[in-house]
Design a protein around this motif. Structure first.
Motif, PDB file in Angstrom:
ATOM      1  N   GLU B 196       0.833  -1.195   0.000  1.00 57.25           N
ATOM      2  CA  GLU B 196       0.000   0.000   0.000  1.00 57.25           C
ATOM      3  C   GLU B 196       0.873   1.252   0.000  1.00 57.25           C
ATOM      4  OE1 GLU B 196      -3.310   0.739   0.088  1.00 57.25           O
ATOM      5  OE2 GLU B 196      -3.859  -1.351  -0.226  1.00 57.25           O
ATOM      6  N   GLU B 197       0.351   2.288  -0.639  1.00 59.52           N
ATOM      7  CA  GLU B 197       1.159   3.502  -0.726  1.00 59.52           C
ATOM      8  C   GLU B 197       1.353   4.165   0.615  1.00 59.52           C
ATOM      9  OE1 GLU B 197      -0.019   6.035  -4.004  1.00 59.52           O
ATOM     10  OE2 GLU B 197       1.844   5.345  -4.908  1.00 59.52           O
ATOM     11  N   PHE B 198       0.382   3.998   1.539  1.00 63.59           N
ATOM     12  CA  PHE B 198       0.575   4.697   2.815  1.00 63.59           C
ATOM     13  C   PHE B 198       1.713   4.093   3.620  1.00 63.59           C
ATOM     14  CE2 PHE B 198      -2.892   1.750   4.043  1.00 63.59           C
ATOM     15  CZ  PHE B 198      -2.340   1.186   5.182  1.00 63.59           C
ATOM     16  N   MET B 200       4.462   2.911   2.087  1.00 64.27           N
ATOM     17  CA  MET B 200       5.594   3.535   1.412  1.00 64.27           C
ATOM     18  C   MET B 200       5.745   4.978   1.890  1.00 64.27           C
ATOM     19  SD  MET B 200       7.949   2.803  -0.712  1.00 64.27           S
ATOM     20  CE  MET B 200       8.069   2.079  -2.333  1.00 64.27           C
ATOM     21  N   ALA B 201       4.608   5.670   2.019  1.00 62.55           N
ATOM     22  CA  ALA B 201       4.648   7.067   2.470  1.00 62.55           C
ATOM     23  C   ALA B 201       5.190   7.157   3.892  1.00 62.55           C
ATOM     24  CB  ALA B 201       3.248   7.689   2.393  1.00 62.55           C
ATOM     25  N   LYS B 203       7.280   5.067   5.226  1.00 63.60           N
ATOM     26  CA  LYS B 203       8.722   4.840   5.115  1.00 63.60           C
ATOM     27  C   LYS B 203       9.415   6.106   4.641  1.00 63.60           C
ATOM     28  CE  LYS B 203       9.159  -0.027   4.055  1.00 63.60           C
ATOM     29  NZ  LYS B 203       9.302  -0.952   2.930  1.00 63.60           N
ATOM     30  N   ALA B 204       8.790   6.769   3.666  1.00 63.00           N
ATOM     31  CA  ALA B 204       9.398   7.977   3.113  1.00 63.00           C
ATOM     32  C   ALA B 204       9.441   9.088   4.158  1.00 63.00           C
ATOM     33  CB  ALA B 204       8.620   8.447   1.883  1.00 63.00           C
ATOM     34  N   GLN B 205       8.638   8.948   5.216  1.00 58.86           N
ATOM     35  CA  GLN B 205       8.692   9.929   6.307  1.00 58.86           C
ATOM     36  C   GLN B 205       9.825   9.616   7.258  1.00 58.86           C
ATOM     37  OE1 GLN B 205       4.770  10.178   8.213  1.00 58.86           O
ATOM     38  NE2 GLN B 205       5.012  12.377   7.931  1.00 58.86           N
TER      39      GLN B 205
END
Lengths: 337, 306
Positions: B196-198, B200-201, B203-205
């Motif tokens: 899911e993108e959230f 990934m998001a 992780k990107a945070q």
């Protein structure tokens, strides 16, 4: 130009699959200066998203792996930085927003909680302060009644609002670099324009450098200072927006621009480049665009072209520059005769 | 209904411009939303009340009856239901109602402990397998496969045979055989959530793996876990009853329902009430949990609503 914030030097990211090694990013180099907006343009499968994920060390591995090359962030190589070090960089120094605002927020947490989580991760502030800052960020990205939205859940917001929230989340920590991976693809045109405006103003106000990944040349011309065109894992052309749009050097860029609808011409159907993007292959010899290129000649299939440096820091990966002629002249003499 | 009241309702449904306050929309948590949907489901509320009824019976068992679980009145053996013994007496002259009431404690506790044990270990293993993948997933998934390769009751018998027959060991066995059911469920959910993108998001945070797992992945996979746990309650009680019936669970004089059934088997023609009441109790509790489970599944997965 100002200092270089982010620089990629000959970056190679390969995927190791059952059907062999795929060089999804094959020797990409680019520079991002402070306060600059650089666009990476290319079709699906050209490696633009993989490039951005490589910078963040977010490539799923296996099968992906950063094989070689340097990622210089403020002149420090982070290409082989530890996971611990990268966690400090992510969000705090380099932030990222994604294509799908509908799924980029955790459905079970309020908007505020998700922004606060990021703030409190990198800075020691109280929950109250973090929440106040979250509200301020939401106001900054133009969300009405921010003090209420902060306690709402993602499903209560529209797509455009959610993308604003994503931007607020990404900008909350004042990152040096914002990587936006097709931030407007999933939004309709009017919302698209608002989001682009917002990013533009944040870029101006906070001097955040933006790496904008898109396949939309319209977005590029509106937003970017410089453009990098990617094809099949490689950079095929680089230059300022004006130069790329007005005077494309590489046949692929030419094709891309020709396939845009033009307001001033009456056309029956839009141009499209024949064929599809070649899947990157290892040890491929020849120009990767040759099979679709209307200017291709023998050499294109026998040797791999290097990037030719042209005037004004422009680069283009095409043998035509060796012939001493621009694409235009060459086309006139050889093809249309 | 008076016309005045009807008028009132109309206004509520179609608020006029002044009365309508869009700013008043309050945040609705997905959990609260699901709970509201559950409350509207009559069948699962029925199930809920059945379970509440048995819980109350279990808690207040000493107040419900003046008999003890092991008060043997050998003169009153195998008495049919009467005003003194509502559900009759068994072969040792013990009051069946009393034993069922106290048995409710055991059955519910058995279900609770076995399911909690299976849930904790299964969820942990499932999350580890799903999130980290690679060889970890390989090892854990194969263990699940091995556990699932046996018919569950056979495996439970084998485990109890090794540990020795007792109620505690039966609990352990039931927990173990239920681990792969939770494990596989959680693993598959984590596998899909991981993409899911959230996530990934997050992780990107810059979030740590542990925080992503416990703050984002676990809460999002909770819905199917809750449903499975409720349904698992019923199965665990049945399995405990089965082990009790086979003489591998509770021992005399513990009033475990399955064990009561097993004892009553010899008097099935002579005194059917010794068999019927524990049987009905098991059925009702399992039915109750299944009804709640089905209702929860519908409530937690709004896409299935229609």
């Amino acid at each position: 130009m100002d200092e270089v914030v982010l620089e990629l030097k000959d970056l190679h990211t390969h995927f190791f699959t059952d059907s062999g090694e795929i060089p999804a990013v094959d020797g990409v180099s680019l520079k991002l200066h402070k306060g600059e907006v650089v666009g990476i343009v290319g079709e699906s499968g050209s490696g633009k998203s993989v490039t951005s994920l490589s910078i963040m060390h977010l490539i799923p591995k296996p099968p992906g792996k950063l094989v070689s090359g340097e990622i210089l962030f403020k002149s420090e190589d982070i290409s082989s930085a530890s996971e611990k070090k990268m966690r400090k960089v992510r969000g705090n120094e380099i932030a990222m927003i994604f294509q799908e605002p509908m799924t980029s927020l955790d459905p079970l947490f309020t908007i505020g909680n998700q922004i606060i989580e990021g703030i409190r991760l990198h800075e020691k502030v109280s929950k109250k302060e973090a929440k106040a800052r979250a509200i301020k960020m939401l106001e900054l990205v133009g969300i009405p009644r921010a003090d209420e939205v902060v306690d709402e859940f993602p499903h209560q917001l529209s797509g455009g609002m959610r993308q604003r929230v994503m931007i607020a989340m990404a900008m909350a920590l004042n990152p040096e670099v914002l990587i936006a991976d097709e931030p407007t693809t999933a939004l309709d045109v009017t919302i698209q324009a608002q989001i682009l405006d917002l990013m533009r103003s944040l870029n101006k106000e906070k001097e955040t450098s933006i790496l904008l990944i898109t396949h939309d040349l319209g977005v590029v011309s509106e937003m970017c200072d410089r453009v990098v065109v990617m094809y099949s894992g490689q950079v095929v052309e680089e230059g300022t927006v004006r130069e790329i749009i007005k005077d494309p050097q590489h046949p692929y860029t030419k094709g891309l621009i020709r396939s845009l609808p033009n307001l001033h011409k009456k056309e029956q159907s839009l141009y499209s480049i024949p064929g599809t993007v070649m899947r990157p292959k290892k040890d491929f010899v020849g120009c990767r665009f040759a099979s679709r290129c209307e200017f291709a000649f023998d050499r294109c299939f026998q040797e791999s072209p290097e990037l030719y440096s042209l005037d004004n820091d422009r680069q283009s990966r095409c043998f035509l520059h060796d012939e001493g002629k621009g694409v235009e002249e060459f086309a006139d003499t050889n093809i249309r005769s | 209904m008076t016309t005045e009241k009807k008028e009132q309702e109309k206004v509520d449904i179609h608020p006029n411009k002044e009365g309508y306050e869009p700013d008043e929309i309050t945040a609705i948590s997905p959990w609260k939303d699901a709970f509201r949907r559950l409350r509207k489901n009559r069948l699962s509320m029925t199930g809920f009340f059945i379970i509440v009824f048995f819980i109350i019976v279990g808690i207040f068992a000493p107040l419900l009856t003046s008999h003890g679980i092991d008060d043997q009145e050998l003169v009153n053996r195998l008495q049919p239901p009467s005003s003194e013994h509502w559900f009759g007496t068994d072969d040792l002259g013990r009051d069946i109602l009393t034993r069922i009431a106290y048995g409710a404690r055991i059955s519910l506790l058995v279900g609770f402990i076995a399911v909690t044990g299976a849930l904790i270990f299964g969820t942990l293993l499932g999350i580890i397998a799903g999130y980290f993948g690679k060889w970890v997933d390989m090892v854990i998934s194969r263990i699940f496969d091995i556990l699932l390769a046996f018919p569950s009751i056979l495996l439970a018998i084998a485990i109890v045979a090794i540990l020795g027959p007792s109620l505690q060991n039966a609990l352990v066995a039931i927990a173990i055989i239920n681990i792969p059911i939770f494990g596989r469920l959680v693993r598959s959910k984590v596998l899909s959530l991981r993409e899911e993108e959230f996530v990934m998001a997050a992780k990107a945070q810059g979030l740590k793996n542990g925080r992503i797992i416990f703050h984002h992945i676990l809460p999002n996979s909770l819905a199917p876990i809750i449903v499975q746990a409720t349904l698992g309650f019923g199965t665990a009680i049945l399995e405990a009853a089965a082990l009790g019936f086979l003489g591998l669970g509770a021992k005399q004089p513990t009033p475990e329902w399955g064990y009561m059934l097993s004892n009553a088997r010899d008097f099935i023609q002579l005194a059917p009430w010794t068999l019927v009441f524990p049987g009905i109790s098991i059925m009702l509790v399992v039915l109750g949990f299944n009804l709640i489970g089905d209702g929860l599944r519908d409530a937690l997965d709004p896409k299935m609503k229609n």
